[in-house]
Write a protein that holds these residues in place. Sequence first.
Motif, PDB file in Angstrom:
ATOM      1  N   UNK A  98      35.423  38.300  42.638  1.00 15.30           N
ATOM      2  CA  UNK A  98      36.062  37.416  41.665  1.00 15.30           C
ATOM      3  C   UNK A  98      36.472  38.175  40.405  1.00 15.30           C
ATOM      4  N   UNK A  99      35.683  39.183  40.037  1.00 15.92           N
ATOM      5  CA  UNK A  99      35.959  39.912  38.794  1.00 15.92           C
ATOM      6  C   UNK A  99      36.849  41.144  39.007  1.00 15.92           C
ATOM      7  N   UNK A 100      37.076  41.505  40.250  1.00 15.27           N
ATOM      8  CA  UNK A 100      37.840  42.735  40.508  1.00 15.27           C
ATOM      9  C   UNK A 100      39.297  42.532  40.094  1.00 15.27           C
ATOM     10  N   UNK A 101      39.815  43.536  39.385  1.00 15.51           N
ATOM     11  CA  UNK A 101      41.163  43.402  38.810  1.00 15.51           C
ATOM     12  C   UNK A 101      42.260  43.283  39.866  1.00 15.51           C
ATOM     13  N   UNK A 102      42.016  43.799  41.076  1.00 16.88           N
ATOM     14  CA  UNK A 102      43.067  43.747  42.100  1.00 16.88           C
ATOM     15  C   UNK A 102      43.283  42.347  42.656  1.00 16.88           C
ATOM     16  N   UNK A 103      42.345  41.454  42.401  1.00 15.20           N
ATOM     17  CA  UNK A 103      42.495  40.074  42.888  1.00 15.20           C
ATOM     18  C   UNK A 103      43.231  39.178  41.882  1.00 15.20           C
ATOM     19  N   UNK A 104      43.431  39.697  40.676  1.00 14.73           N
ATOM     20  CA  UNK A 104      44.231  39.006  39.657  1.00 14.73           C
ATOM     21  C   UNK A 104      43.741  37.578  39.377  1.00 14.73           C
ATOM     22  N   UNK A 105      42.430  37.415  39.365  1.00 19.20           N
ATOM     23  CA  UNK A 105      41.873  36.079  39.099  1.00 19.20           C
ATOM     24  C   UNK A 105      41.495  35.874  37.638  1.00 19.20           C
ATOM     25  N   UNK A 106      41.422  36.952  36.860  1.00 20.02           N
ATOM     26  CA  UNK A 106      41.023  36.821  35.464  1.00 20.02           C
ATOM     27  C   UNK A 106      42.055  36.046  34.643  1.00 20.02           C
ATOM     28  N   UNK A 107      43.273  35.954  35.150  1.00 20.97           N
ATOM     29  CA  UNK A 107      44.304  35.187  34.437  1.00 20.97           C
ATOM     30  C   UNK A 107      44.073  33.682  34.563  1.00 20.97           C
ATOM     31  N   UNK A 108      43.181  33.284  35.481  1.00 24.04           N
ATOM     32  CA  UNK A 108      42.870  31.866  35.676  1.00 24.04           C
ATOM     33  C   UNK A 108      41.569  31.528  34.941  1.00 24.04           C
ATOM     34  N   UNK A 109      41.462  30.287  34.577  1.00 25.35           N
ATOM     35  CA  UNK A 109      40.242  29.824  33.895  1.00 25.35           C
ATOM     36  C   UNK A 109      39.237  29.314  34.931  1.00 25.35           C
ATOM     37  N   UNK A 110      38.089  29.982  34.987  1.00 23.57           N
ATOM     38  CA  UNK A 110      37.009  29.514  35.858  1.00 23.57           C
ATOM     39  C   UNK A 110      35.684  30.036  35.295  1.00 23.57           C
ATOM     40  N   UNK A 111      34.611  29.365  35.645  1.00 24.18           N
ATOM     41  CA  UNK A 111      33.279  29.720  35.143  1.00 24.18           C
ATOM     42  C   UNK A 111      32.289  29.783  36.291  1.00 24.18           C
ATOM     43  N   UNK A 112      31.430  30.782  36.248  1.00 26.10           N
ATOM     44  CA  UNK A 112      30.483  31.025  37.320  1.00 26.10           C
ATOM     45  C   UNK A 112      29.067  30.741  36.821  1.00 26.10           C
ATOM     46  N   UNK A 113      28.335  29.933  37.590  1.00 29.17           N
ATOM     47  CA  UNK A 113      26.931  29.635  37.301  1.00 29.17           C
ATOM     48  C   UNK A 113      26.112  30.037  38.533  1.00 29.17           C
ATOM     49  N   UNK A 114      25.120  30.895  38.313  1.00 28.65           N
ATOM     50  CA  UNK A 114      24.283  31.353  39.423  1.00 28.65           C
ATOM     51  C   UNK A 114      22.827  31.132  39.050  1.00 28.65           C
TER      52      UNK A 114
END
Length: 379
Positions: A49-65
């Motif tokens: 989810x955090x890897x730059x090649x997946x280009x997900x940081x441009x989206x708003x999401x929150x992770x709870x573990x």
Amino acid sequence: MSRVKEFRRLMKPDAIFNKVKEAIKTRSQEMLVFHDVDPRHFEQVEQGLRHRTNYLEQYSFRVHWNSFEKVLKVIIPSTLHESPAGWIIEMIQDGCVTGAIPAVWVKSMEITPSPRFENFLAPYTRSKKEGDLTFVPRVAPDYIFSGPYPSVVLESGWHESATQLQRDATLWLKGSGGRVRVVIQVKFFERTRNRIGCHLTINRSNLDGHSSEDRYNILPPEEDKDSVNGDEQNGGGGDGENHEEENEVNSDEDTENEANDKAADDEDDDEAADEDEGAEDEDDEADEDDDDDDEDNDAEDDDEDNDAEDLQIPEEDDDHQDNADQAEDPIDPFITFNEFYAGDCPPGMDPLGRVYFDLERLRVIARAKILERGKIPDE
């Protein structure tokens, strides 16, 4: 479309990652919950989810573990989800403008939306949380660096089970060693396809190590909830039958008591007749003494009347009673400065000072955001 999707079966990390990635990009769900996730699988999912090649940081999401419960929760926030944070910021700004919040607050308190915390204590080691809004006290005397934990946390979103909500609050309260003092949870829920409700829960960490919980209905309003609770408390055939049995027993006892009282009254009447005969003779002698006492009593009455004019006791008016009734009505929830600063207020700040949170204002905001989605507020 379902707002929340839960997965209780065991899944491989690739399958979890693909489900989350699709939900983030398409916004098809607003919360995904995965149960019984292996900690190693979570690490792989988060890296993806955090890897730059997946280009997900441009989206708003929150992770709870939650490492203790092995539950992964991914939030894809909407404008409705974010609205409680706006409400709290508005309450803080209002307190600063009116002077309810001292000026030192500005430099001594850091307010941050969705920062990540992963320094929790056992048994929550390696857990990760991203609150929707956090209050982190800065360290005196320079107030440059922030403390290790927030003191007050907001989590909002779609409703989960009471057990899961309590687990989320417990992770913050106990996982921080008690440094998180207050967890605010604002949750939305769908009663029907188009009708959305909302409730607020405030969890507090007490000095004795235990926590307390207060819940407020936002939509529908509190009075509707009280009416429902009253019906539940009064309902139930079992309780009604017990009351009827008690009433029958009491009725028999009352009948027996009435008979005894009547017999006692008859004896009293006989004794009273004998006493009256003797009293007539005494009354004749007492009349002469009464005539002499009347003049003295009249003088004493005049003195008492004069004293009454000097000392007048004001009558309690209706307005005073109304104010007393209003004082007993439930008030808006509040957070003390002692809680905001985790027991270490800046010099000159009253630890018992309070910041109140207007529930009616939250109700107005939530109602507007629900209508904006094309839904109906549950009222």
